[in-house]
Design an enzyme around this catalytic site. Structure first.
Site, mmCIF file in Angstrom:
data_model
loop_
_atom_site.group_PDB
_atom_site.id
_atom_site.type_symbol
_atom_site.label_atom_id
_atom_site.label_comp_id
_atom_site.label_asym_id
_atom_site.label_seq_id
_atom_site.Cartn_x
_atom_site.Cartn_y
_atom_site.Cartn_z
ATOM 1 N N ARG A 266 0.846 -1.203 0.000
ATOM 2 C CA ARG A 266 0.000 0.000 0.000
ATOM 3 C C ARG A 266 0.875 1.244 0.000
ATOM 4 O O ARG A 266 1.881 1.296 0.682
ATOM 5 C CB ARG A 266 -0.898 0.018 1.250
ATOM 6 N N ARG A 281 3.809 0.758 10.014
ATOM 7 C CA ARG A 281 3.162 1.132 8.758
ATOM 8 C C ARG A 281 4.169 1.116 7.628
ATOM 9 O O ARG A 281 4.970 2.030 7.484
ATOM 10 C CB ARG A 281 2.517 2.506 8.888
ATOM 11 N N GLU A 353 -3.969 -1.537 16.584
ATOM 12 C CA GLU A 353 -4.673 -2.499 15.728
ATOM 13 C C GLU A 353 -3.710 -3.515 15.106
ATOM 14 O O GLU A 353 -2.683 -3.159 14.524
ATOM 15 C CB GLU A 353 -5.399 -1.744 14.626
ATOM 16 N N SER A 356 -8.332 -6.934 11.860
ATOM 17 C CA SER A 356 -9.645 -6.346 11.660
ATOM 18 C C SER A 356 -10.529 -7.428 11.056
ATOM 19 O O SER A 356 -10.214 -7.951 9.998
ATOM 20 C CB SER A 356 -9.512 -5.155 10.707
ATOM 21 N N ARG A 394 3.411 -6.254 12.412
ATOM 22 C CA ARG A 394 2.974 -5.680 13.685
ATOM 23 C C ARG A 394 3.112 -6.698 14.814
ATOM 24 O O ARG A 394 3.374 -6.336 15.959
ATOM 25 C CB ARG A 394 1.527 -5.186 13.583
#
Length: 426
Positions: A266, A281, A353, A356, A394
């Site tokens: 991304r 990130r 987070e 999800s 993460r």
RNA sequence: GGAGGGGUGGCGGAGCCUGGUUGAACGCACCGGUCUUGAAAACCGGCAGGGGCCCUCGCGGUCCCUCGUGGGUUCGAAUCCCACCCCCUCCGCCA
């Protein structure tokens, strides 16, 4: 017919209900405009179809006349006029339809009733937590400091090879990444009953649209290939959910539970401050995804089960986490309900987070055109769900930070030792 | 990348040359029925998806669209023309 995400018949019959549900997302849906366009469209369709029926009849008569050896010049001329009229009406219908699509395609999925009210992430509701924030009798360091010191995370050289936000993992850092991927997949396939997939890492625009990654207001986050209609996979949800696009699934095969490890890419241009450090990130990150194709009646319980499957990973790794139910205002576009798993991250002094898990109901299936035949009868849209199980980078960060020792070494969680071939990174 | 062949309903497979009861023969699968103690076989019937309109609102009636996708020709296209996508075979290239 355009690709519609919400059921257009439901929009017709229960506009107030949908308007109220969408208002919970803070959206004032232009349903009056929709109703007006929809009414006009049906009017035009009715007229076009009347004329088509006439033309078809005329064509039959012309054919019959020719059989009988009779001439039908004036009939043909009349039919020609009809065809011109039909062409104009079809164009008008297509135009109205495009306007309708503009409205409908921008309507997000209405939240389920048990989704909490709220405007943004501050209104999300914790539904449970596991463990408690890790306490240290020394000053804990962030994972990027520890990783750099141990020479297992090298961001400078990652940037040299690609650009900023690409990371080079070395030695135990690389091994940790691979260990986590294998651990996740083994758990989900061996104990949770998922089937492992390894799909293409490049996906076409049809696939991107199918799961909703491409639309008027989304898509600029994706890496697109210049010379081909292909994108770098932004999340395994895309190549995995699309495998059954345009298919009618056999009811006896449902539910289908699959898991896949896949690198994800991304652009995330210009994202916020603190996340620019470390592994949180990145432009390229690894993820193990869980995806379900289920019968509509079961999707609510399937979401609970899927969330527990993702939670189990954190429990086995003995990482403190909490599970929150996203409020209506914080839900993603396609989700009707979402649980986020948040892992304790000492460098943030907060939960972050790491997974999800969402139920999309028939929202994606409608776009993807994935159906099944209930009781062998008429095709009906299935429900789709997905969740990360988990984000690998993460998880690495969480392990390094939560398992750090004062001397800068990092203990390897019990569940991972077999995969790491070591009890400690030092 | 080059040459050739091909994409038709849940599946297989006709139709395309010679446009018009072919929305699609035939077979398999599936569903219902007859027969049978039961089953198989045989026989009879049903069996694509989407949409509009009507209604005595039902497993209803009627019309429209769909034969890889998008355009075009024509009164009329699965059938003719163009572009694109995909699959197969051979060649090239390569892990």
């Amino acid at each position: 017919m355009g690709e519609l995400m919400l059921d257009i018949k439901k929009l017709r019959k229960q506009p107030e209900e949908i308007k109220l549900a969408l208002a919970r997302r803070g959206l004032d849906a232009p349903l009056d405009e929709f109703a007006e366009l929809d009414r006009k469209l049906r009017e035009v369709i009715a007229e076009a179809e009347e004329n088509k029926a006439l033309r078809n009849k005329a064509s039959d008569e012309i054919a019959a006349a020719r059989q009988a050896g009779r001439d039908s010049e004036e009939k043909i001329a009349a039919a020609r006029k009809l065809s011109e009229k039909i062409k104009a009406l079809d164009l008008l219908a297509a135009d109205i339809e495009a306007q309708l699509d503009d409205i409908v395609l921008e309507l997000p999925n209405p939240p389920l009733d048990d989704v909490p009210d709220g405007a943004d992430e501050h209104d999300n509701v914790e539904v449970r937590s596991w463990g408690s924030p890790t306490r240290f009798d020394f000053e804990p360091r962030p994972h990027w400091d520890i990783g750099t010191a141990l020479d297992i995370i090298d961001q400078e050289r990652g940037a040299k090879v690609a650009e900023s936000r690409f990371t080079l993992l070395k030695g135990a850092g690389a091994r940790l990444e691979r260990a986590l991927i294998n651990f996740f997949l083994d758990l989900h396939t061996g104990e949770h009953g998922y089937t492992e997939l390894f799909p293409p890492i490049l996906v076409n625009s049809d696939s991107m649209r199918g799961t909703g990654q491409l639309s008027k207001f989304a898509g600029q986050e994706m890496y697109k290939l210049r010379d081909d209609d292909l994108y770098l996979n932004p999340t395994a949800e895309v190549p995995v959910t699309n495998i059954y696009r345009d298919e009618i699934l056999d009811e006896k095969d449902l539910p289908i539970h699959v898991t896949a490890y896949l690198p994800s890419f991304r652009r995330e241009a210009g994202a916020a401050g603190r996340d620019t450090r470390g592994l949180i990130r990145q432009h390229q990150f690894n993820k193990v995804e869980l995806v379900k194709f289920v019968r509509p009646e079961t999707s609510a319980e399937e979401l609970e089960a899927l969330t527990l499957n993702a939670e189990e990973v954190l429990k086995r790794l003995e990482l403190p986490f909490r599970t929150v139910s996203l409020c209506a205002g914080d839900l993603g576009f396609a989700a009707a309900k979402t649980y986020d798993l948040e892992v304790w991250l000492p460098s943030y002094d907060d939960y972050k987070e790491i997974s999800s898990c969402s139920n999309f109901l028939d929202f994606q299936a409608r776009r993807l055109n994935i159906r099944y035949r209930p009781g062998g009868g008429k095709p009906r849209f299935i429900h789709t769900l997905n969740g990360s199980g988990l984000a690998v980078g993460r998880t690495s960060a969480a392990i390094i930070e939560n398992y750090q020792n004062e001397d800068g070494s990092v203990n390897v969680p019990e569940a991972l030792r077999h995969y790491m071939g070591a009890e400690m990174i030092e």
